[in-house]
Design an enzyme around this catalytic site. Structure first.
Site, PDB file in Angstrom:
ATOM      1  CG  ASP A 276      22.631 -22.559 -73.686  1.00  0.00           C
ATOM      2  OD1 ASP A 276      22.948 -22.158 -74.824  1.00  0.00           O
ATOM      3  OD2 ASP A 276      22.847 -23.729 -73.284  1.00  0.00           O
TER       4      ASP A 276
ATOM      5  CG  ASP B 149      18.030 -21.849 -81.024  1.00  0.00           C
ATOM      6  OD1 ASP B 149      17.924 -21.698 -82.264  1.00  0.00           O
ATOM      7  OD2 ASP B 149      18.362 -22.924 -80.504  1.00  0.00           O
TER       8      ASP B 149
ATOM      9  CD  GLU C 109      21.690 -22.717 -83.313  1.00  0.00           C
ATOM     10  OE1 GLU C 109      21.691 -22.456 -82.099  1.00  0.00           O
ATOM     11  OE2 GLU C 109      21.689 -23.870 -83.759  1.00  0.00           O
TER      12      GLU C 109
ATOM     13  CG  HIS D  68      22.875 -29.438 -78.085  1.00  0.00           C
ATOM     14  ND1 HIS D  68      22.223 -28.884 -79.152  1.00  0.00           N
ATOM     15  CD2 HIS D  68      23.494 -28.410 -77.458  1.00  0.00           C
ATOM     16  CE1 HIS D  68      22.429 -27.581 -79.173  1.00  0.00           C
ATOM     17  NE2 HIS D  68      23.198 -27.262 -78.156  1.00  0.00           N
TER      18      HIS D  68
ATOM     19  CG  HIS E  51      25.242 -23.876 -79.372  1.00  0.00           C
ATOM     20  ND1 HIS E  51      24.368 -23.776 -78.333  1.00  0.00           N
ATOM     21  CD2 HIS E  51      25.460 -22.610 -79.812  1.00  0.00           C
ATOM     22  CE1 HIS E  51      24.049 -22.502 -78.156  1.00  0.00           C
ATOM     23  NE2 HIS E  51      24.693 -21.780 -79.044  1.00  0.00           N
TER      24      HIS E  51
ATOM     25  CB  ILE F 293      31.768 -27.300 -72.578  1.00  0.00           C
ATOM     26  CG1 ILE F 293      32.648 -27.145 -73.833  1.00  0.00           C
ATOM     27  CG2 ILE F 293      32.034 -28.639 -71.875  1.00  0.00           C
ATOM     28  CD1 ILE F 293      34.131 -27.084 -73.576  1.00  0.00           C
ATOM     29  CG  ASP F 294      25.232 -28.715 -70.017  1.00  0.00           C
ATOM     30  OD1 ASP F 294      25.673 -29.058 -68.914  1.00  0.00           O
ATOM     31  OD2 ASP F 294      24.015 -28.563 -70.234  1.00  0.00           O
ATOM     32  CB  SER F 295      27.438 -33.341 -72.500  1.00  0.00           C
ATOM     33  OG  SER F 295      26.213 -32.959 -73.082  1.00  0.00           O
TER      34      SER F 295
HETATM   35  P1  13P Z   1      27.189 -30.244 -75.154  1.00  0.00           P
HETATM   36  O1  13P Z   1      25.959 -31.057 -74.947  1.00  0.00           O
HETATM   37  O2  13P Z   1      28.048 -30.799 -76.235  1.00  0.00           O
HETATM   38  O3  13P Z   1      27.948 -30.015 -73.893  1.00  0.00           O
HETATM   39  O4  13P Z   1      26.708 -28.798 -75.690  1.00  0.00           O
HETATM   40  C1  13P Z   1      26.241 -27.819 -74.808  1.00  0.00           C
HETATM   41  C2  13P Z   1      25.607 -26.658 -75.486  1.00  0.00           C
HETATM   42  O5  13P Z   1      25.700 -26.446 -76.680  1.00  0.00           O
HETATM   43  C3  13P Z   1      24.823 -25.740 -74.646  1.00  0.00           C
HETATM   44  O6  13P Z   1      24.170 -24.763 -75.386  1.00  0.00           O
HETATM   45  O1  G3H Z   2      22.029 -26.973 -75.185  1.00  0.00           O
HETATM   46  C1  G3H Z   2      21.591 -27.502 -74.175  1.00  0.00           C
HETATM   47  C2  G3H Z   2      22.338 -27.410 -72.894  1.00  0.00           C
HETATM   48  O2  G3H Z   2      23.206 -28.501 -72.751  1.00  0.00           O
HETATM   49  C3  G3H Z   2      21.381 -27.263 -71.751  1.00  0.00           C
HETATM   50  O3  G3H Z   2      20.734 -28.440 -71.489  1.00  0.00           O
HETATM   51  O4  G3H Z   2      18.330 -27.767 -71.547  1.00  0.00           O
HETATM   52  O5  G3H Z   2      19.066 -29.887 -70.384  1.00  0.00           O
HETATM   53  O6  G3H Z   2      19.605 -27.638 -69.406  1.00  0.00           O
HETATM   54  P1  G3H Z   2      19.333 -28.454 -70.650  1.00  0.00           P
HETATM   55 ZN    ZN Z   3      23.520 -25.398 -77.330  1.00  0.00          ZN
END
Ligand code: 13P
Ligand code: G3H
Ligand code: ZN
Length: 330
Positions: free
Chosen positions: A93, A115, A145, A189, A232, A276-278
């Site tokens: 990522d 990226d 991107e 993000h 993203h 989806i991460d957050s």
């Molecule tokens: P969120 O912070 O909205 O989860 O996005 C995650 C993301 O784009 C990771 O590349």
């Molecule tokens: O796009 C970012 C992702 O949510 C990853 O987050 O760089 O804190 O691991 P991070």
């Molecule tokens: Zn991202």
């Protein structure tokens, strides 16, 4: 050099083709530790969804790159043990250099993102093409991107969105040879995507963020028909998690995400991958805080990481079934 094929992983090409035809998106969930990985795999096996396991450079620093690769290899075996073989992609990522992408490709990643969105256009083209030329020798797929999301991406932060310019997409994908394209249409993000001032209220008093630029997405689809698009910053920031966190000693202010109906809508279009991460971070934090407040004597990590893993699994199942539409497609 380890090939992802030896590890039982797949690249994203075939998955995106099917997602495009089927009107759904493949989930790309970030992971940094064992519990997250277990939750992602068990949720996707339970709902028979293909999945992209996503590793950021921050995750590599936190967990150690070698361990993460072995965890992804373990994920393939774990899915088999759980009784259903789902396609699993291991994806870098927000790769920010050729060297990082090369390193991941050589250690078993089946997909990488380069990226270059913060670079001047010609530099983005040159860097992306360099990564594609290298990756394609090993049948590794590459995400590029165009456009910059507002908010923080690793060390880079932007105050405002720079929406993707539809006039650039044909030139970018033909000159670079990328397999998918991340675009900027108003997502960002993190858990604080909008301020309440930027939102309106619906009839129930719920905050509604400014609309995503679906017009730009449509225009891009017209210019590069059938080309896989990536979104993203697609966490929805479930308010029930924010409330649990804040009522158990947390202090999250103005946490607002992308409504799930909008993502469902996007998944029906050329958007084939949704990141989806957050939301996972919120689910884990809510579950851990709850244990700590309800049982302050607890000190066995399994007693708080276990419930966190359960909550994460529920969240990921919900995403594949009700948001991305990828359930049943593996
Ligand atoms: P969120 O912070 O909205 O989860 O996005 C995650 C993301 O784009 C990771 O590349
Ligand atoms: O796009 C970012 C992702 O949510 C990853 O987050 O760089 O804190 O691991 P991070
Ligand atoms: Zn991202």
């Amino acid at each position: 050099m380890v090939s992802y094929k030896e590890l039982g992983l797949v690249n994203s090409r075939e998955l995106f083709k099917k997602a495009m035809e089927g009107g759904y998106a493949i989930p790309a969930f970030n992971f940094n530790n064992m519990e997250q990985m277990q939750a992602i795999v068990s949720a996707c096996v339970a709902t028979k969804s293909p999945v992209i396991l996503q590793v950021s450079s921050g995750a590599r620093k936190y967990a150690n790159q070698t361990l993460l690769r072995y965890m992804a290899q373990g994920a393939v075996q774990y899915a088999k043990e759980l009784g259903y073989e789902i396609p699993i992609v291991l994806h870098l990522d927000h790769g920010d250099s050729f060297e990082l992408c090369k390193d991941c490709i050589e250690s078993g990643f089946s997909s990488v993102m380069i990226d270059g969105s913060h670079l001047p256009y010609e530099e983005n083209v040159a860097l992306t093409k360099k990564v594609v030329d290298y990756a394609h020798q090993f049948d590794v797929t590459v995400e590029g991107e165009l456009g910059v999301l507002a908010g923080v991406e690793d060390e880079v932060s932007a105050e405002h969105h720079t929406y993707t310019e539809p006039d650039e997409v044909v030139d970018f994908v033909t000159r670079t040879g990328v397999d998918s394209l991340a675009i900027s249409i108003g997502t960002s993000h993190g858990a604080f995507k909008f301020t309440p001032e930027q939102c309106t209220r619906d009839e129930n008093g719920k905050l509604v963020p400014p609309p995503l630029r679906f017009d730009i997405l449509k225009e891009i689809e017209k210019r590069i028909p059938g080309f896989p698009i990536v979104l993203h910053g697609s966490s929805s920031v479930p308010q029930e998690y924010v409330e649990i966190i804040n009522s158990h000693g947390g202090k999250l202010k103005d946490s607002i995400g992308i409504p799930e109906e909008w993502l469902r809508e996007a998944a029906k279009s050329a958007v084939c991958k949704i990141n989806i991460d957050s939301d996972g971070r919120l689910a884990m934090t809510a579950a851990v805080r709850k244990v700590f407040v309800e049982n302050p004597a607890e000190f066995d990590p399994r007693k708080y990481l276990g419930p966190a893993r359960e909550e994460l699994k529920k969240l990921y199942m919900h995403k594949t079934e009700h948001v991305l539409g990828s359930a049943g497609k593996a």
